[in-house]
Design an enzyme around this catalytic site. Structure first.
Site, PDB file in Angstrom:
ATOM      1  N   HIS A   1       0.809  -1.214   0.000  1.00 15.97           N
ATOM      2  CA  HIS A   1       0.000   0.000   0.000  1.00 15.97           C
ATOM      3  C   HIS A   1       0.842   1.264   0.000  1.00 15.97           C
ATOM      4  O   HIS A   1       0.377   2.338  -0.368  1.00 15.97           O
ATOM      5  CB  HIS A   1      -0.942   0.004   1.198  1.00 15.97           C
TER       6      HIS A   1
ATOM      7  N   ARG B   1      -7.614   6.802  10.233  1.00 14.47           N
ATOM      8  CA  ARG B   1      -8.941   7.066   9.674  1.00 14.47           C
ATOM      9  C   ARG B   1     -10.017   6.604  10.660  1.00 14.47           C
ATOM     10  O   ARG B   1      -9.866   5.597  11.339  1.00 14.47           O
ATOM     11  CB  ARG B   1      -9.125   6.320   8.354  1.00 14.47           C
TER      12      ARG B   1
ATOM     13  N   ARG C   1       0.756  -0.196   6.459  1.00 18.76           N
ATOM     14  CA  ARG C   1       0.080   0.518   5.372  1.00 18.76           C
ATOM     15  C   ARG C   1       1.009   1.504   4.674  1.00 18.76           C
ATOM     16  O   ARG C   1       1.129   1.501   3.460  1.00 18.76           O
ATOM     17  CB  ARG C   1      -1.165   1.249   5.907  1.00 18.76           C
TER      18      ARG C   1
ATOM     19  N   GLU D   1      -2.062  -0.350   9.929  1.00 20.33           N
ATOM     20  CA  GLU D   1      -3.477  -0.090   9.691  1.00 20.33           C
ATOM     21  C   GLU D   1      -4.367  -0.909  10.612  1.00 20.33           C
ATOM     22  O   GLU D   1      -5.323  -0.394  11.203  1.00 20.33           O
ATOM     23  CB  GLU D   1      -3.820  -0.403   8.228  1.00 20.33           C
TER      24      GLU D   1
END
Length: 374
Positions: free
Chosen positions: A160, A281, A209, A225
């Protein structure tokens, strides 16, 4: 009186000289646009300069060594990468979109440019058949030229994010799908890579990530992540291989339900390399994400986590942070749940950060990551 007026005039001119405007380009998640925005650090305002239509959506964008070229992935359109020329008056001109070639048939998701000759560009892929990477050459003008190498990771891999060591000797890859960290050496003449090591991440479901490397070459920072954490790895100076030495920090509060979060997202160094920014997030239910800043010592070791504060939204699929390359004072934060960019200002003692500017760019795809032109 004349002398006082002169001093006042000089002070005004000095203040004006220090009031700068800064331009950023912002990529999108799915729409074929690149946004150019301007931040005025005296007025603390953001404004849209241009919305440029492009042939492929670029969710990850990066600049070349002299900021004359922009390279992007081709989000949701297959294994391709695009190259653009940048003008002094903020115009973005598409040069070429090239296929990655080889067995890399998954969606391109990440791209990073070597700041040193031969200025090669490194592309990563995610999803089915994403266990590979591409090395792309550039021509004498910096335009993407050809895929000169397709290298295999593993059938389970899906990188990623990647980062280069400051001397461009090593490429580090965060394998979100196979829960691993990859190290490749880089040939300084051709830009091609050679496998060095594959490390399993800290625990099942940690899921690296994105990564960043301190310019000293001694430390690698990894956003996990799955576990909503940031881990510091020590890099062996002879082999380039990172190892974990039990330095890890949370990117959500201890009382939070980890399942409510989409996970750790981004990590990036400040302009002076004295601070490290990181984000998480939030959730699809609207749970807000987090932003955090760490203080580093002169070698890049983490000394402290200075704060962990909620962002204004979940961030959607983004919540990507992009520190200014010219000052430790500012960092841009992108949101894709509502579609905006914000500027966060770091306190003088780095004990907290606050939002000082906000610009809505809602179009159903904005905003992904950003690069600062100035």
């Amino acid at each position: 009186m004349l002398q006082l007026r002169s001093i006042g005039t000089f002070a005004s001119l000095l203040a004006f000289a220090h009031a700068l405007t800064h331009q950023l380009i912002i990529g999108t998640l799915g729409t074929k646009s690149l946004y150019t925005v301007e931040f005025d650090d005296e007025a603390s305002t953001l404004k849209l300069l241009a919305n440029t239509s492009v042939p492929v959506p670029g969710s990850w964008i990066t600049l070349n060594h002299d900021n004359t070229k922009l390279y992007t992935n081709a989000w949701a359109t297959g294994p391709q990468f695009a190259s653009y020329s940048l003008s002094d008056n903020h115009e973005i001109t598409h040069d070429v979109t090239i296929a990655a070639g080889g067995n890399c048939t998954a969606t391109s998701i990440f791209v990073v440019a070597n700041p040193n000759p031969p200025y090669s560009v490194y592309g990563s892929f995610f999803g089915s058949n994403g266990g590979c990477g591409s090395v792309l050459s550039v021509d004498e003008n910096g335009v993407l030229d050809a895929a000169i190498q397709n290298y295999t990771l593993s059938s389970a891999a899906g990188v990623h994010g990647t980062a280069l060591s400051s001397d461009s000797r090593f490429l580090y890859s965060a394998d979100d799908s196979a829960n691993a960290l990859w190290t490749h050496s880089i040939d300084p003449e051709t830009g091609k890579v050679t496998f060095v090591a594959n490390l399993t991440a800290l625990s099942t479901g940690a899921d690296p990530r994105h990564v960043a490397v301190h310019p000293s070459g001694k430390f690698l920072y990894v956003v996990l992540e799955g576990s909503n954490e940031i881990a510091q790895y020590t890099i062996d100076q002879s082999t380039g291989i990172p190892s974990f030495e039990n330095v890890i920090y949370p990117l959500i509060s201890s009382g939070d339900n980890a399942s409510s979060y989409l996970g750790g997202d981004e990590v990036a160094l400040s302009s002076s390399n004295k601070h490290l920014w990181a984000t998480t997030r939030g959730g699809m239910d609207g749970t807000a994400g987090y932003i955090s800043v760490f203080t580093l010592d002169e070698n890049g070791a983490i000394k402290s986590q200075n704060f962990l504060t909620h962002t204004s939204t979940s961030g959607g699929g983004s919540n990507a942070v992009a520190p200014s390359p010219s000052t430790d004072r500012y960092a841009a934060l992108m949101d894709s749940s509502k579609g905006f960019v914000e500027i966060w200002e770091l306190a003088e003692d780095a004990s907290n950060a606050t939002i000082v500017a906000h610009l809505d760019l809602a179009d159903g795809g904005c905003c992904a990551n950003a690069v600062w032109l100035s």
